[in-house]
Each structure stands twice: as structure tokens, then as C-alpha cells.
Enzyme design. Sequence first.
Site, PDB file in Angstrom:
ATOM      1  N   LYS A 161      -1.525  -1.329  14.211  1.00 37.91           N
ATOM      2  CA  LYS A 161      -1.321  -1.757  12.630  1.00 37.91           C
ATOM      3  C   LYS A 161      -0.390  -2.676  12.641  1.00 37.91           C
ATOM      4  O   LYS A 161      -0.512  -3.885  11.913  1.00 37.91           O
ATOM      5  CB  LYS A 161      -0.865  -0.534  12.015  1.00 37.91           C
ATOM      6  CG  LYS A 161      -0.499  -0.831  10.523  1.00 37.91           C
ATOM      7  CD  LYS A 161       0.756  -1.427  10.222  1.00 37.91           C
ATOM      8  CE  LYS A 161       0.723  -1.609   8.567  1.00 37.91           C
ATOM      9  NZ  LYS A 161       2.214  -2.113   8.254  1.00 37.91           N
TER      10      LYS A 161
ATOM     11  N   ASP B 137     -12.946 -12.194   5.767  1.00 38.88           N
ATOM     12  CA  ASP B 137     -13.101 -10.779   5.479  1.00 38.88           C
ATOM     13  C   ASP B 137     -12.069  -9.908   6.489  1.00 38.88           C
ATOM     14  O   ASP B 137     -12.603  -9.338   7.365  1.00 38.88           O
ATOM     15  CB  ASP B 137     -14.601 -10.001   5.640  1.00 38.88           C
ATOM     16  CG  ASP B 137     -15.005  -8.713   5.310  1.00 38.88           C
ATOM     17  OD1 ASP B 137     -13.915  -7.963   5.021  1.00 38.88           O
ATOM     18  OD2 ASP B 137     -16.147  -8.307   5.102  1.00 38.88           O
TER      19      ASP B 137
END
Length: 759
Positions: A271, A287
Site C-alpha cells: 500500500k 486508471d
Amino acid sequence: MTNNDKSRIPKFYKYSVENRLDVLREKEILNQEDYVALREQMHLLTQNDADKMIENVIGVFGLPMGLGLNFLINNKPYVVPMVVEEPSILAAVSSAAKVVRNAGGFESESDDPILIGQIQLVDVRHPLKVRHAILQEKQEILNLANSLHPNMVKRGGGAIDLEVMIHQQDRHPGSMVVVHLLVDTRDAMGANLVNSMCEGVASLVEKLSGSKVYLRILSNLTDRAMVRSQCVIPTKFLDFNNSSGKEVRDGIIRAAEFAAIDSYRASTHNKGIMNGIDPLAIATGNDWRAIEAAAHAYAARSGRYTSLTNWYKNENGDLVGTIDIPLKVGTVGGSLKSNKAVGIAHRILGIESATELAEVMGAVGLAQNFSALRSLGTEGIQRGHMTLHARSVASTAGAPAELFEKVLERLVESGEIKVWKAKEIIEELKGEQKMAATGKIPLPDDDKDMSYGYGKIILTGEHSVVHGTHAVAAPITLKMKAKVWDHDKDVRLLIPRWGVEQTIEFGADHKYSIYKSLEMILDHLDLRDKPMNIEVFPEVPRAMGMGGSAALAVAIIRALDKHFELGLGDDDVRRLSFESENIVHGGASGIDNTVSTYGNLIMFQKGTPPKMETLSLKEPIPIVIGLSGVESMTSKMVKRVREQAEIFPQWYEKIFKQMDEIALASKEAIENRDLSQLGMIMNMNHGYLNTLGVSYPDVEELIEIARNNGALGAKLTGGGGGGAMIALCDSEKMQKRIQKKMHENGYDALIAEIKPSTP
């Protein structure tokens, strides 16, 4: 490394947003059109634009766009636009990039931008035969796919290969056969292109296989478009806070090993990598959800979720970091046309292809990972986040500027990062201030070891004083504090509140005048060969026209005098700090360092030596200091006035003469404590400063707020171009009313007073 390095903008975070845009334009990172668009917020999506992008639009949601600085990737510097709401990411990635730049920069390489389209066949009775039949006619399928997008083929892309995968089905007879259409999409993201190719060849695949086609869609696991980035960092570049380079290296390696073997840790580890990649993807119109999906799927490719990066020690003892990550991105497409901000981000980044963008993304992800592991392996990441959160809480609680840093420190120490706790601390500190002012409590122990220089305000005579006229200035309670202690090597300047931890390189071409000034001071005092730490604790707001640079010099000179027992007198301190001011501002008048040295209310006139008269004042005069929040460069404003004076000497001489008369009149008003007359003089003085062109819209708004709420007089104080203003009051009640109104309008404001001089 290119000589035209635009990616290094030291102390960029200290500038106002407006000044940051000015810097980017000056460095030609922004063209004029993009500069105007950002400054006037013309780049933002309108509701009509948004309504064309998605369904059921009701508004537009905003996120901050900032810059990751210091990146050197494949020997090319980059300024990296990033769109993200989480604090600390931009600072962390820029800091990491600076470390890696010093070690030679990042190296990145990438595969061709291949996207996979999947065509699903189910209940296949003879999968091997079907596989053979499809592969036999591979070229026919590729030709059909490419006929659907001839322009892509002309650009060097298109369908380039075919694969056939066989999967056993547990719940249905037969097998599942999946045809992979491999498409080089060049600079396009390619999702729609690949989907349409899959649709277009589906009937041919059905005919060749004799089986039913179901799904025809791209895959977001883009493991044919891999990016590999690496950095090699010698331990001499890894010193961090109180940890040595070797300790930092070993801490990062241990943290990386944890992520490699533990899926729970790997999730947070990865993350952190995406904290760098996603903001760049969003800024460039890509995207980010597809990029996230690919990254996490790839991390679990072995059947166990693991780390995307690897950190280890090479045979030379250097820290080596690598990342292997699928990154399929685009630089052309609808988002560039529909969102103006995306186009600006592309131009800031200066990339020429989708593969180059992917290579930058990989390096940014590795940099963000390095920063997180360095914090975790040394001081712990939570304290950095706590401090950032505490700043927001202290601001919400209404911490006044003069107490803000102390409120912040006590808030973090308490562990209760809450608004109620901040308000409690503010009241405690205000109580301590009042008791200290009456002499009922001693100074804190920390202050006893400090040397200091006073901040200042100018009541009358800014700018004209540089040209030989009189001016009146007063010290304020805010100071610069400093202390010196021995060090084992080098001279280090430490200003923790400003993020400064700099080893002074004597004889270097210093980019910042503070280092050049410090070198001059040490040379003058014959101390350049003495290893030491010089630590500064600033209370005076930076670049607000309140004498911060002079107070900093005075504090450092006095700290050196105390530590090395040099026996300097006040005149020695004044003279040396004046030389420092000349370095910082160029053509300084000497008023700032004089007030900072003596701490008295004075009438001043430039000269060698300057003329200085301490003014008599029986009672304090209440004022409010309003802070525009726009950092000002005194040297820039002094230069502007001087240049105009040279062009129009006859007019500027008249203005300076009038300002001189006003300054002389203010002396009488102060000593008689005629506040009405002093207020009128201040208003007139500001009128002349406006004529000189040194005021600023935010300062004008603060002055209007003050005058509308009863101020007897209000004016700019200091160099101008932003900075601060002062409002003359006749009571504490008026001070509080004006301060409250300034706070309500989004400005910091300090309640202060002009005190009688000490003998």
C-alpha cells in the site's frame, strides 16, 4: 545529469501557492497558459464537463495536486505531479528522491506496453484439439483483429501474438479454453481498443473451435508490461535523524524481509508503494484502479501474497532497492481532452511516451517505499503522521501564531491529538505568558541556555530608510533563539521546526543566503575550523517582514559568543549581523539587526555608524500584527523600489522626503502617546508604501479589516509583497475584536504591544 535541472526546487514547501506557481513558470516547468490556468483555477472540472464523463453527475469532487521533487531517473530530472489527499506523501517521496539523487538516481526499464484480451470458451470436449486449431490459424485471427484498428498498426502497435490457456472445470463437463490476444497499445491505455478486438474476433474463434464464446474482455493483470526500477545507495547518504547510515540500511532490510514472508505486513508494505504510484496515475489521467488490481494480483502470483520490492546489501555494503511491478499506462486518450488538469500534469512531467511514464511510476513507487521503510526502521512512521495531524488540530483549536509551535510540541508529547487537548494547552501557555510577563515565574530551563535576537515591526519609514531617511521600529516579544554545542566533525546548522539539518560546506556556491551568511560569521569570528552544532529555535514567522533573518543572525552570533567565550559587545553583534543582512537582502539599511540586537524602540537613520535614538515611552501601546500568510522576499522588494527610484529619481526623492517627515513626526506622537496622531501618521505612511508598489492584496484586506473594526491606524510593516501588517489600538478590547475578525477571515493575527525601552 542534465545541466538544466528543473526538478530541484529547495524549500519549495515554504512558498505560498502563488509563489510556487511563479517559480514553476520561471523555471519553464509551466508555460504561460498552464500558469494562468492554475493561478485562476481554470483547470478545474466544471459540472458540465463532469456530466459528459460519467452518469448521474451532481457535482465535482476536488483533491489536492502537488509535486514530487528531486527525481533523477535514467539520468533525466523529473518534476512529478501527484494528486492525493493524504499528508506527508509529497514530502516523503521528495525526501527519498533527494537521497537517491545524491547516490546517482534511479534506473528504470520497461517492457513493451502489452495488454491482454481474453476470449472465453466453455464446456470444450477436446481442449487440446481446440488449442491446436486456434493456433494453426493464429495469423488469420491477428490480421482480423488488426483490421479493426489500422491506425494503431500504423503507429507500430496492434495485435502481436496469441496464446491459448486450458483450465479444468469442476462443475461442468469439458474444459474451459481461454484465448489470450496480446495487443501492443503504444501510448494508449487501450482498454476499449482491446475489448473491441476481442469482440471482433470472437465469431472467428467460435468457428475455428466449434465451441461457444462467452466473455470477451481485457485482463487488468498486465504482467506483459512490466517495469523494473532500481537504486543503489551508499551508506554515507543514509544517515537519518540519530541513526547512522549502516543502521538505516539494516533497518530497511529487516523491514523488507518482514514484508517478503508475511502477507499481513506485505499488504501494508505494498500500500505504501501505491501511495506513490496512484497519485501520479490520477494526475496523468490513468486508471489507478486497474493499476492497483494488477499490482496486487502480481504480488500474489505464487499463491502467497508478498512484497513488490526487494531491499538488500550488495558486496560493497550499499543498500540496493528494486521493484518489479506491472504498469500499463497511457498518455493519449479521452481523459486528456476532457480534464484540463491532466494535460497540465503531462506537460509538467515532460514525458514523451507511455513506457517513459511507466518507468517514472516505478521509480516513484520505489522512492515512496524507501521513505516508509526508513521511517519504520528508525524513528517510526507514526510520529511523522502524528505531527502532521497535530498541526491540523492545533490550527482548528485556534492556536495563535506566537504559540503555535509550542502547542504543537506539547500536543504530540501528550499523545492526545484532540482539539480539546490543544485548547487546554493554549490556555496553559497563555497563563504562563502572563505570569512570566509579571516576573512571577522564571523562564523555562530550556530558555536559560539560549541566546536570542528580537523580531521587529517598523512603525514608519519602510523602504525610504534604505535611501537614508529616518524610520521608527520596535522589537516584538517573538524571538529567534539559538544554542551551540560541540560536534565531533563539521559545522552543522539545525532548525528542526523548518526541517533544516545542513552541514556547512565552506567555499561552496551556496544556493541559500543563510548558509553564505553563516560562513561569513564563522570566518569573521575565526571559528570555521571548530566542529559544532548550531541549533535554532524560531518564533518569528518566516518571510513575514518581521526581521526574522536579522534575529536569526543575532541569535547565532550571541550563541557562538556564549559557547566560545568571545567577549563580544552589543556593537560587535550589531555590526556583524549587519554584514549578514547585506548578504541576505543586499543593500540593507541596518534597522532590523539594530532593533534585534538592542531590543529597544528606536528612531533610526542609515549611516556608518548609523544614527540611533532610543525613544521614551511611559506606557505600552497596544497593537495587532496581522499575517497575510504570503511569504515575502525583502531583497526582491528593495530591489524593485531601487530600480524605480533610478528611473524616476525626482518623484521618488519627493516621496522619500515626505516619508522622512512622517517618521520624524511619529517620534513626537509616540513619546507623547498621542495615539490618534500616530494612527493618522501610520495611515499616511501606508499610502506612500502603496505608491511605491510594495503592498499586497491580502495585506490590504487585513488593513481594511483593522480599520473597519476601529483601528486608529493600520499599515504594512516590513518589506512588503506579502508579509505582515500592524494595527494601532487603544485598548485590549479593540485588539481582541480586530484579532477575532482577522481569524474569521482566515488570517493569523497576534496581539502585541510596543513596550517602553529598557535602560
